[in-house]
Design a protein around this motif. Sequence first.
Motif, short mmCIF file in Angstrom:
data_model
loop_
_atom_site.label_atom_id
_atom_site.label_comp_id
_atom_site.label_asym_id
_atom_site.label_seq_id
_atom_site.Cartn_x
_atom_site.Cartn_y
_atom_site.Cartn_z
N LEU A 770 -5.25 43.63 -57.87
CA LEU A 770 -4.85 44.73 -58.74
C LEU A 770 -4.42 44.21 -60.11
N VAL A 771 -3.66 43.09 -60.11
CA VAL A 771 -3.24 42.49 -61.38
C VAL A 771 -4.46 42.11 -62.22
N ALA A 772 -5.44 41.48 -61.60
CA ALA A 772 -6.64 41.05 -62.32
C ALA A 772 -7.42 42.24 -62.85
N GLN A 773 -7.40 43.36 -62.11
CA GLN A 773 -8.17 44.52 -62.54
C GLN A 773 -7.47 45.28 -63.66
N LEU A 774 -6.13 45.30 -63.65
CA LEU A 774 -5.38 46.11 -64.59
C LEU A 774 -5.02 45.39 -65.89
N THR A 775 -5.12 44.08 -65.92
CA THR A 775 -4.75 43.32 -67.12
C THR A 775 -5.99 42.69 -67.77
N GLU A 776 -5.78 42.21 -69.00
CA GLU A 776 -6.88 41.57 -69.72
C GLU A 776 -7.24 40.24 -69.09
N ARG A 777 -6.27 39.47 -68.75
CA ARG A 777 -6.48 38.19 -68.06
C ARG A 777 -5.16 37.76 -67.44
N TRP A 778 -5.29 36.83 -66.49
CA TRP A 778 -4.10 36.29 -65.84
C TRP A 778 -4.38 34.85 -65.46
N GLY A 779 -3.32 34.09 -65.09
CA GLY A 779 -3.51 32.71 -64.71
C GLY A 779 -2.20 32.04 -64.34
N THR A 780 -2.33 30.74 -64.07
CA THR A 780 -1.18 29.94 -63.67
C THR A 780 -1.05 28.76 -64.60
N THR A 783 4.15 23.47 -64.96
CA THR A 783 5.12 22.81 -65.83
C THR A 783 5.80 21.70 -65.05
N ARG A 784 6.64 20.93 -65.76
CA ARG A 784 7.36 19.86 -65.08
C ARG A 784 8.35 20.42 -64.05
N ALA A 785 8.82 21.68 -64.28
CA ALA A 785 9.80 22.28 -63.37
C ALA A 785 9.14 23.09 -62.27
N GLY A 786 7.84 23.35 -62.36
CA GLY A 786 7.19 24.14 -61.33
C GLY A 786 5.94 24.78 -61.87
N LYS A 787 5.91 26.14 -61.82
CA LYS A 787 4.72 26.85 -62.31
C LYS A 787 5.14 28.16 -62.92
N THR A 788 4.23 28.72 -63.71
CA THR A 788 4.40 30.03 -64.32
C THR A 788 3.13 30.83 -64.10
N ILE A 789 3.29 32.03 -63.54
CA ILE A 789 2.16 32.95 -63.39
C ILE A 789 2.29 34.00 -64.49
N TRP A 790 1.20 34.22 -65.18
CA TRP A 790 1.24 35.12 -66.33
C TRP A 790 0.09 36.10 -66.28
N ALA A 791 0.31 37.20 -66.98
CA ALA A 791 -0.73 38.23 -67.11
C ALA A 791 -0.57 38.87 -68.48
N GLU A 792 -1.71 39.15 -69.12
CA GLU A 792 -1.71 39.71 -70.47
C GLU A 792 -2.37 41.08 -70.49
N GLN A 793 -1.80 41.94 -71.32
CA GLN A 793 -2.37 43.25 -71.58
C GLN A 793 -2.60 43.39 -73.09
#
Length: 798
Positions: A770-780, A783-793
């Motif tokens: 659903l996130v992939a369908q509703l946003t322009e793009r997304w990804g992971t 980082t040195r502390a872990g990870k960040t999941i993001w999504a853009e509109q």
Amino acid sequence: MHRTGGPPGRRTRQLDKAHPVESVTIAVTDGDRRVAYWSREAQELLGYTPAEIIGRPLDDLVSADGETVRHRDGSLLDTQVHLSPLSGATQQQNFLVTTIASPGTGKLQDLMWWMLEQQSPSLSIYDREGRLLWSNEAARRTVDLPQSEVRGRRLTEFLPGPAFEEAERRILRVAETGEPEYTELFVALPREPRAHAWAVDVFPLKDAHGRVHAVGMVGNDYSEQHHSRERMALLSEARTRIGASLDVAGTAQELVDVTVTVSHFADFVSVDLLEDVFRGALPSPGTRTGPLSLRRAAQGGTRPLPPGAAPGVGAVHTPPQSSPVVRCQVTGRTVLSHVQDPDIVRWLAEDPGQAAHARAFGTHSLLAVPVRARGVTLGAALFLRHSSSPDPFGPDDLTVIEDLVAKVAVCLDNARRFTHERGTALALQRSLLPGKPTLHPAVETASRYVPAGGNAGVGGDWFDVIPLPGARVGLVVGDVVGHGISASATMGRLRTAVRTLADIDLAPDELLTHLDDIVTHSGLPQDADDSDDVSASQIPGEVGATCLYAVYDPVSRTCSLARAGHPPPILVGPDATAQVVDLPAGPPLGLGSLPFEAAEFTLPENSVLALFTDGLIESRHHDLDEGNRILCRALARPQPSLEALCDTVLDTQHLAADGDDVALLLIRARALGPESLATWDLPSDPAIVAEARKRTGDRLAEWGLEEASFVTELVVSELVTNAIRYGTGPIRLRLIKDRTLTCEVSDTSSTSPHLRRARLSDEGGRGLLLVAQLTERWGTRHTRAGKTIWAEQVLHTA
């Protein structure tokens, strides 16, 4: 009695061969043996006028032994004297005086005399005042005057002109100093149709005590050798001067310079080429029947042209069909003509400009030579000789100029092929580089790419600006060693590889490590030839490539960067102080198994970061350190815009003659203020998901983005739930508003989510879809502390 030579210290002179008679009546004497009659032949033979000799004793005219006669200058002629008594009414005895040329005896003295007389070089003797005493047959034939007319006269009295004035000065100088001299003259003698080249030796004639009594002069006509030497010099100059640059117009101008300025082969030369040649295309072979459109590639002459006498350089013109330029291209044969030939008369009648040229300079001879290479006619060269060069073009000139133009044609074809390849490489290069300044909320950009000058052409320098999630931006500049299509193609592959690696959001040092692996494993074999003929389907590690990659985050205003054998960037602070960034140096790409190290620093707002290739600072005139200092001073100059600063830097720094292309990327850092950010630290508790949605909706309302609330709250709910279920705390939620709306959820886990298609019986697996369908793009982003999941509109607000 006959004598072939005089006693020691005495000169004898043979009768002038212009008067080959058996006997010559020279005088009649009275009873006192004084001259009473003086014939015209006697005047020509002995140099006395009747007024000078009538009444003088006969003994003044003959030698002491009475065997021969004496010339007015004192020399004895090689003759026999006969006195015949005349009977008359008076008691005084009169005599008829006649002379007979001595036939010679064949003795050594005769042979020596004949050798001097019959020598092919021009031999002559002058007294200390520069008056001619004697000349041999070759000298008399050269001046085309009998010896009786020139004997006792100075050289300039019968051969006027600056060249002979100089020769006379040498005669007098040798008579005075006793030192021999040598000179070369290029002069036309009387009644000669063309000038001849003369090698002239002037030397003193001394007695046993070293006293100078006269001056000898030997002239050798070496015109044939001179012309051969000139032709060889012309071809030699052509080999060294023509073809040095791979430029069509420049090569044509080199032909003009060699044939007009250097060798004086012609008084005016023009080179006209077909339009296709300037575009790098090969003209179609075959016979041309219609009007021929030509562009003037080069022209030049010994004198300035009158207005309208010829098309200007670069002008396109269509000569009439009668023009020798057209005829030689149609037939493929050289045209050698005189200006009075019917074909040339018709051409001048149809070409008023050329007719004005011919009238203004007295054109009398021309050569039109087709410029042909590899069986294709590229154009034609026209050579003219004016009245200042009296010698017309001849067969020898034709042979030389055809050979020369054939060599020039090869150089022109090489320049045409280089133009074609350079145009292709430049088009490829331009298509792979950003076409205009990149619009990005994090930075303002300006850039330049300058191909190398001279023969190098387009190379492998490149730059890029890559939008990254979280309002960040990737900045890259690189350099592939070499020039031409291969370097541009290699650059294109590297640029694509960098964009692919940047898309998975690698840190700069990790990105260079992966890029180095790509170059290393797809490069040439170790024993490959390190040449420019590299296949465009390979990235040649052995050829060499460098790269610098940086990531700028406008939220934290930090810039992280690493370099692979590339010059470090220069930072210009808000106070206009410029300095080279202290950045660890990594190895060039393609060496493999060597680490890259990244550096991170804070980029002040409104500061300028300059990324560039080594062509901007490397020069034969200074080292890299001095180049960096010069560049720092240029970047520190206040300018109204980054575009103006780019122009200033290139005008100050770049030397096209250094033969390397230049890529320059300037960025002005911007910062995202608190009004564009929202950050919350969340506990790892499922109950917090509802609170996260509420905070998101409230902030979007503050930003005036209520229409994005439904999708954004759904994305926040899914990403926070995934972080709570599969990650580890703490959890941070961040919203970034610029041209897009970015939602980021960070945790300390390194596990990345991935899309999958859920089955009907599955309870989960649909959230990320659903996130992939509703946003322009997304990804992971790791980082040195872990990870960040993001999504853009994409925001559609103004």
